[in-house]
Enzyme design. Structure first.
Site, PDB file in Angstrom:
ATOM      1  N   HIS A 117      28.440 -69.176-119.776  1.00  0.00           N
ATOM      2  CA  HIS A 117      27.827 -70.037-120.796  1.00  0.00           C
ATOM      3  C   HIS A 117      26.800 -69.181-121.556  1.00  0.00           C
ATOM      4  CE1 HIS A 117      26.869 -73.719-122.747  1.00  0.00           C
ATOM      5  NE2 HIS A 117      25.625 -73.741-122.314  1.00  0.00           N
ATOM      6  N   CYS A 159      27.239 -79.357-125.198  1.00  0.00           N
ATOM      7  CA  CYS A 159      27.772 -77.984-125.245  1.00  0.00           C
ATOM      8  C   CYS A 159      29.000 -77.783-124.360  1.00  0.00           C
ATOM      9  CB  CYS A 159      26.680 -77.007-124.855  1.00  0.00           C
ATOM     10  SG  CYS A 159      25.159 -77.315-125.749  1.00  0.00           S
ATOM     11  N   HIS A 213      25.820 -70.071-130.783  1.00  0.00           N
ATOM     12  CA  HIS A 213      26.156 -71.223-129.936  1.00  0.00           C
ATOM     13  C   HIS A 213      26.807 -72.290-130.815  1.00  0.00           C
ATOM     14  CE1 HIS A 213      26.238 -74.187-126.929  1.00  0.00           C
ATOM     15  NE2 HIS A 213      25.149 -73.862-126.265  1.00  0.00           N
TER      16      HIS A 213
END
Lengths: 420, 78
Positions: free
Chosen positions: A307, A175, A344
């Site tokens: 995040h 990520c 995401h």
């Protein structure tokens, strides 16, 4: 040799839309892209069902945008079969390069780098191949399976379409992949290895196989993504790409480019602790390193793009790290969490959030954190919440801090700044 | 599915990304810029759709579109 690195073009694709203009319209209106995603199981395969939230790209609109950007469809022929991973990267990449005014520019030959972050390869192509082999017992798969699905395909495809001959590769750090891509691209320009870098991330993980694997991790929400909220249940998968054109300031000025901002700092660290749980010390190390690299004190009010996955574990650890670093000065800053809008995007998420963050600085408006049900006792942050009106929250910051903390403990933080 | 000349040309066009009108019978793969991976992809789809397995060694860059169509038609069950 250390050169200032400026930003001259942005492009993005996600469930919010194709291109930055569409994306920003949705964000500014406080609209998200997370929707129910249902796929009924076909007869004989009861496990092949999908039922949960996701933020999916309009594949047809994306392909049309790409063909329009390329101009001549024949130019896509040498690329072969395109997995959505490459489709997203090409569409966002061409938008960014076009916005920078660099299409066909001589700089795009040997002095340009391409660094694309990807969390996984072409899942759709691999799913199709494995379905033939495992479910239908067919011995052969499509000959394009490997070139279309390899994780480096988006970088190769961009280089082919743009005629870039400089250093070109993919960076994989889950990520945080595209934060590492932007950061390492910045260093390439600072050190003189390249004058221009086309850097960003791409992901296309909304397939049955990938969905099932992500579900098994136990971090997926069954309703929606609610970063830093009470009753948050987890993350929601999205897909797409975001690409930024970086240049040395000298190069951009010499060609009269419109300078959108500066990539001023990059900090990265490894937790070396756990494959899924975040580590506060590792996160703090990356954030502090980014500030030090940028020469921007943590007391300077900023737009902090978290995040903010909405998972049980990430959010409190990230909130505590942010509190520890910024202390009381945090009250003058604004904290956002745009995964609540676009989901995401895994390897593409950092670049997407950086692009959105820079656009927010330029427009003086922060996209609100969506789906928030009230403050979580373990996540005390000054979030940009759309409580008064559903749209963007006015801000007056010149600095963006964009956090990315990946599975496997790989952290990368970018600091952007508006032109002075 | 029954094999026909038109169906074979359709697969070549689809896998090579070329306009079907460009597939002149006397044009070679090389002239049409149809590379070995495109040929392999075409053979894969031909086998998948029509059950006709073609030995790729019987083709080379100098094979023409007509050679290819004839080869597939000869191997197709009548």
């Amino acid at each position: 040799m250390s050169r200032k690195v400026v930003l001259t073009g942005f492009g993005c694709v996600s469930g919010l839309g194709i291109g930055l203009a569409q994306t920003w319209r949705k964000l500014a209106a406080g609209e998200g892209a997370i929707r129910p995603w249902r796929r009924e199981a076909p007869e004989g395969h009861p496990a092949w069902r999908i039922d949960g939230p996701a933020a999916r790209v309009d594949a047809e609109a994306c392909r049309m945008a790409l063909e329009q950007a390329v101009g001549d469809k024949d130019d896509l022929r040498p690329l072969g079969q395109l997995d959505p991973l490459s489709l997203h990267a090409l569409t966002a990449g061409l938008e960014a390069v076009e916005a920078a005014g660099l299409r066909g520019h001589p700089s795009l030959a040997r002095r340009t780098a391409i660094l694309i972050g990807c969390g996984s390869g072409g899942n759709a192509t691999m799913d199709q191949a494995y379905e033939r082999l495992y479910a239908r017992d067919l011995a052969k798969v499509h000959p394009q399976t490997i070139p279309a699905s390899m994780i480096s395909a988006p970088a190769s495809h961009l280089a082919m379409v743009l005629g870039v001959h400089g250093p070109t590769f993919v960076i994989a750090s889950a990520c945080a992949s595209s934060a590492h891509a932007l950061g390492e691209a910045m260093h390439m320009i600072r050190s003189g290895r390249a004058d221009v870098a086309i850097a960003g991330g791409s992901e296309a993980c909304l397939t049955l196989g990938s969905w099932t694997a992500w579900s098994a991790v136990g971090v997926m929400a069954d309703d929606t993504c609610r970063p830093f909220s009470k009753d948050r249940k987890g993350m929601v998968l999205g897909e797409g790409a975001a690409v930024v054109v970086l240049e040395s300031e000298d190069h951009a000025q010499a060609r009269g480019a419109n300078i959108l901002g500066e990539l001023a700092g990059y900090g990265t660290s490894s937790d070396a602790a756990d494959m899924t749980a975040p580590d506060r010390e590792g996160i703090e190390t990356a954030i502090r390193a980014a500030h030090e690299d940028a020469g921007i004190a943590s007391e300077v009010p900023a737009l902090i793009s978290t995040h903010g996955t909405g998972t049980r574990l990430n959010d409190p650890v990230e909130a505590a790290a942010i509190r520890a670093i910024y202390g009381r000065s945090l009250e003058a800053s604004t904290v956002i969490a745009t995964k609540s809008a676009h989901g995401h995007l895994i390897g593409a998420t950092a670049a997407m959030e950086f692009v959105i963050g820079m656009e927010a600085l330029a427009r003086g408006a922060a996209p609100p954190v969506l789906n928030h049900l009230g403050a979580a006792p373990d996540c005390d942050l000054p979030l940009a919440l759309a409580e008064a009106s559903p749209g963007a929250v006015p801000i007056d910051h010149r600095v963006l801090v964009s956090n990315s903390f990946a599975f496997g403990g790989l952290n990368a933080v970018l600091i952007g700044r508006l032109p002075s | 599915m029954t094999v026909s000349k038109e169906a074979i040309l359709g697969v070549i066009a689809e896998e090579s990304g070329l306009d079907p009108a460009a597939l002149r019978p006397d044009a070679t793969f090389e002239q049409l810029d149809i590379g070995s991976l495109d040929v392999a992809s075409t053979l894969f789809i031909i086998e998948d759709k029509f059950g006709v397995e073609v030995d790729p060694d019987k083709l080379d860059p100098h094979s023409t579109i007509a050679d290819f169509v004839d080869l597939v038609m000869r191997l197709a069950p009548s």
